[in-house]
Design an enzyme around this catalytic site. Structure first.
Site, PDB file in Angstrom:
ATOM      1  N   HIS A 481       0.834  -1.201   0.000  1.00 37.42           N
ATOM      2  CA  HIS A 481       0.000   0.000   0.000  1.00 37.42           C
ATOM      3  C   HIS A 481       0.874   1.258   0.000  1.00 37.42           C
ATOM      4  CE1 HIS A 481      -3.684   2.330   1.208  1.00 37.42           C
ATOM      5  NE2 HIS A 481      -2.755   3.141   1.698  1.00 37.42           N
ATOM      6  N   GLU A 482       1.811   1.322   0.932  1.00 37.18           N
ATOM      7  CA  GLU A 482       2.659   2.515   1.013  1.00 37.18           C
ATOM      8  C   GLU A 482       3.563   2.642  -0.205  1.00 37.18           C
ATOM      9  OE1 GLU A 482       1.923   4.692   3.085  1.00 37.18           O
ATOM     10  OE2 GLU A 482       0.641   3.442   4.332  1.00 37.18           O
ATOM     11  N   HIS A 485       1.799   4.564  -2.851  1.00 40.60           N
ATOM     12  CA  HIS A 485       1.947   6.016  -2.729  1.00 40.60           C
ATOM     13  C   HIS A 485       3.301   6.466  -3.283  1.00 40.60           C
ATOM     14  CE1 HIS A 485      -1.696   6.817  -0.587  1.00 40.60           C
ATOM     15  NE2 HIS A 485      -1.377   6.111   0.485  1.00 40.60           N
ATOM     16  N   HIS A 488       3.352   6.467  -6.993  1.00 43.22           N
ATOM     17  CA  HIS A 488       2.608   7.606  -7.523  1.00 43.22           C
ATOM     18  C   HIS A 488       3.532   8.824  -7.610  1.00 43.22           C
ATOM     19  CE1 HIS A 488      -1.644   9.654  -7.438  1.00 43.22           C
ATOM     20  NE2 HIS A 488      -1.024   9.787  -8.590  1.00 43.22           N
TER      21      HIS A 488
END
Length: 702
Positions: A481-482, A485, A488
């Site tokens: 999940h991290e 980020h 991105h």
């Protein structure tokens, strides 16, 4: 403090609070052990590096040749923050003068973004070091710099000429030719600027400023109160369960919900004591909501939430989820016997364990940190032609020794940016999984690109002399999940740093990270990285199938819970909440009975422990929206082949590359080939739930 810091300096992990944003108006390897040496020929350099602690010698401050934090020579000593701050203030003054000059020689949005970048590069860095550095001199110096830049932003938020010049450009066009991106980003700057109320008359503007300050203070006090333990006299609890709690003299101290307690009476006692109404917390929450509503109405909105579309979507999610939710309950009859809210976490955990017959100790050896990082890098190579390379930091570059530095490399484009991995637990470290932007990416005037720098901040168990860091499946999902980020930030190639990577709307910021969770637990991806840390053997198929099924079961229950949370948040911030005779607990009771499968428990006030009401105010729905869009992307482009280079490149070029530089709803709609509506999002969530249900049924039927 919103102006010039649009994005997420810190994006907190799954279901965490939104990061502090600063945009106008809101404030917001050393040698391996003997164990790993047995498989020296089977692990990649990346896996080997992460299966051992970083070499501590690399981060020592040597007198000769030492650099500063993140390679900045000024931060060789804490006092360097003063120099960074002073340089930023001087440059900001020059840029403000340029914005206000009739002889401006470049686009207004370019000057604004330059100003934003100048302030962000100090503020974001200072905020991270303030929180993460173990030495007080550095954290105090960083805090001073952060306060100074914050004060400057407050001044800029009230700079009328700056605002008027930007508004003139947005309304009537610039004196230079502009693109769609230029105009979109300029409008974002103007919208953020107006959150401070600068467009209002002086009386109203001053009131908005005062309300913002009050909201910040009330939120901080509410957050602190939400974490406080609760003490009651020992005599009020049965002797049989007193030993399950901390004892302080004649009092029992309850620090949480004790959801894993084996005895039902223990869980019930903890629930009713910890969630007992607190008059001061009720006052803080009511005042917080009241001031938010007043600020919204002053700024011309009907309420702080003001989102009919979201309420419609939440109602449709509730209705769409009911059939799946009921079937899950029926399939687990043990949950039908006088089920209470304090039973759900316990019995769902028990159901998972009994149905799939596995434990954390069975799985952990297959999820060493090195294996997971190797799997991530392999996935990125397949999707984006990108790899993760461990790079030795210079002496003085790190804030603590147990940090890895990764260079993100594209095979043909070269370096895309740096990810600093602060992964291990340590005394004094904040217990939050999050992504920090240290420097945002942007196109520079000379045609080169300012490569982004981010930090991934986790709390994983540190390796020992005999074993690497071994992760639970939940930790693996958090890491993916991290990393979503971080990617991105790395893969965005925006013209302006104000909209780079995660610096986008709240309800889109979580899409790339939630999408990575789909990859993390896909059995085809799992087979590429789940390997035993001693032997290198892949995870057995039977264990893998049980893991995948266990992550899919009770998905409908989780969806129902998140829908309830989101609607409660909306109701608190909507017009219908404003009745002076109604308490927040009465609203909770009504919404819980309507949107959750279990009734409200009298004389409890769960909402007074819900800290997300501060950070997510009226935006908690963003999690469900992001999950719907991420699920939709997965189903359309990756469910058949999670390693597709063609689909990965399409996703990168049409979504990730733009950051917040295009309106997210239009961008996602173009990418998916269908308008993003409440109905289409509900359909995507329903499809995801049905696929999870089918997966569980197939596995359990074997």
């Amino acid at each position: 403090m919103q102006l010039f810091l649009r994005g997420t300096a810190a994006v907190l992990g799954r279901l965490g609070r939104p990061s502090p944003r600063w945009t106008p108006g809101r404030r917001e390897s050393g040698g391996r052990t003997d164990i790993t040496r047995r498989s020296v020929n089977t692990w990649s350099p990346l896996a080997s590096a992460f299966n051992a602690k970083p070499n501590k010698l690399l981060s020592l401050h040597f007198t000769k040749g030492a650099t500063g934090l993140f390679g900045l020579p000024e931060l060789h000593e804490p006092e360097g923050f003063y120099l960074l701050k002073e340089n930023a203030v001087r440059e900001a003054e020059s840029l403000v003068a340029e914005c206000c000059s009739p002889e401006r020689s470049r686009k207004m949005v370019e000057v604004f973004d330059h100003l934003s970048d100048t302030l962000c590069r100090v503020a974001d860095l200072a905020e991270f070091i303030r929180m993460a550095h173990p030495h007080a001199r550095y954290s105090h110096a960083a805090e001073d710099a952060s306060i100074a830049i914050g004060g400057l932003v407050e001044q800029l938020n009230t700079h009328r000429q700056l605002y008027d010049n930007l508004r003139e450009v947005v309304r009537n066009g610039d004196i230079f030719p502009t693109t769609d991106v230029d105009r979109h980003v300029a409008k974002l700057f103007l919208f953020d600027f107006e959150q401070s109320g600068i467009h209002l008359d002086e009386t109203k503007r001053c009131r908005v400023v005062a309300l913002n300050e009050a909201i910040l203070t009330l939120g901080q006090h509410f957050m602190n109160g939400s974490l406080q333990s609760r003490a009651i006299p020992k005599k009020k609890l049965p002797e049989s369960i007193r030993q399950h709690f901390a004892i302080d003299g004649d009092n029992i101290v309850v620090t949480g919900l004790y959801a894993d307690a084996h005895m039902e009476i223990t869980r019930e006692a903890a629930y009713k004591i910890f969630l007992h109404p607190d008059q001061h917390q009720e006052y803080l929450l009511t005042e917080l909501l009241t001031r938010r509503h007043e600020m919204a109405t002053i700024c011309g909105f009907k309420s702080y939430a003001h989102s009919h579309c979201i309420n419609t979507a939440l109602r449709e999610m509730r209705e769409a989820n009911k059939p799946v939710y009921k079937s899950v309950i029926i399939n687990h009859k043990m949950l039908l016997q006088d089920l209470a809210p304090w039973d759900v976490p316990y019995f769902t955990g028990q159901a998972r364990q009994s149905k799939f017959s596995m434990s954390g100790s069975d799985l952990a050896p297959y999820f060493s940190l090195g294996a997971v990082m190797d799997g991530l890098s392999s996935l990125l190579r397949n999707l984006y032609n990108v790899s993760l390379k461990v790079q030795e930091p210079l002496p003085g570059e790190l804030w603590t020794s147990d940090v890895y530095k990764l260079a993100v490399m594209h095979e043909t484009e070269g370096l895309l940016g740096y990810i600093y991995c602060d992964f291990y637990e340590r005394i004094g470290k904040a217990h939050q999984d999050c992504h920090f932007t240290i420097r945002g990416g942007k196109l520079l005037p000379n045609g080169t690109y300012q490569d982004p720098i981010v930090v991934l901040h986790l709390n994983l168990p540190a390796p020992t002399w005999s074993t690497p860091s071994l992760l639970t499946p939940g930790m693996v999902e958090n890491l993916f999940h991290e990393m979503g980020h971080a990617l991105h930030s790395m893969l965005a190639r925006t013209q302006y740093q104000h909209v780079t990577g995660t610096r986008c709307s709240t309800d889109f910021a979580e899409v790339p990270s939630i999408l990575m969770e789909f990859f993390a637990m896909d059995p085809r991806v799992l087979r590429t990285y789940a390997r035993h840390y001693k032997t290198g053997e892949p995870i057995p198929d039977t264990l893998l199938e049980k893991l995948v099924a266990s992550k899919s079961v009770f998905a409908a229950s989780e969806m129902q819970l998140q829908t309830f949370y989101s609607m409660l948040d909306q109701r608190y911030h909507s017009e219908e909440r404003w009745d002076s005779t109604t308490t927040t607990t009465q609203i909770l009771e009504k919404v819980q009975n309507e949107y959750y499968g279990l009734p409200y428990v009298p004389n409890t006030a769960w909402q007074l422990r819900f800290g997300h009401l501060v950070g997510y105010g009226a935006k908690y729905y963003a999690y469900l929206v992001s999950r719907a869009v991420a699920s939709w992307i997965w189903q359309k482009y990756f469910v058949d082949n999670p390693f597709s280079r063609d689909m990965g490149e399409k996703y990168r070029q049409e979504v990730l590359a733009h950051g917040g530089g295009k309106p997210p709803r239009a961008m996602v709609g173009e990418f998916l080939g269908r308008e993003v509506t409440a109905e289409s999002m509900v359909e995507a969530l329903r499809t995801d739930l049905e696929s999870k249900k089918e997966r569980v049924e197939i596995i359990t039927a074997k």
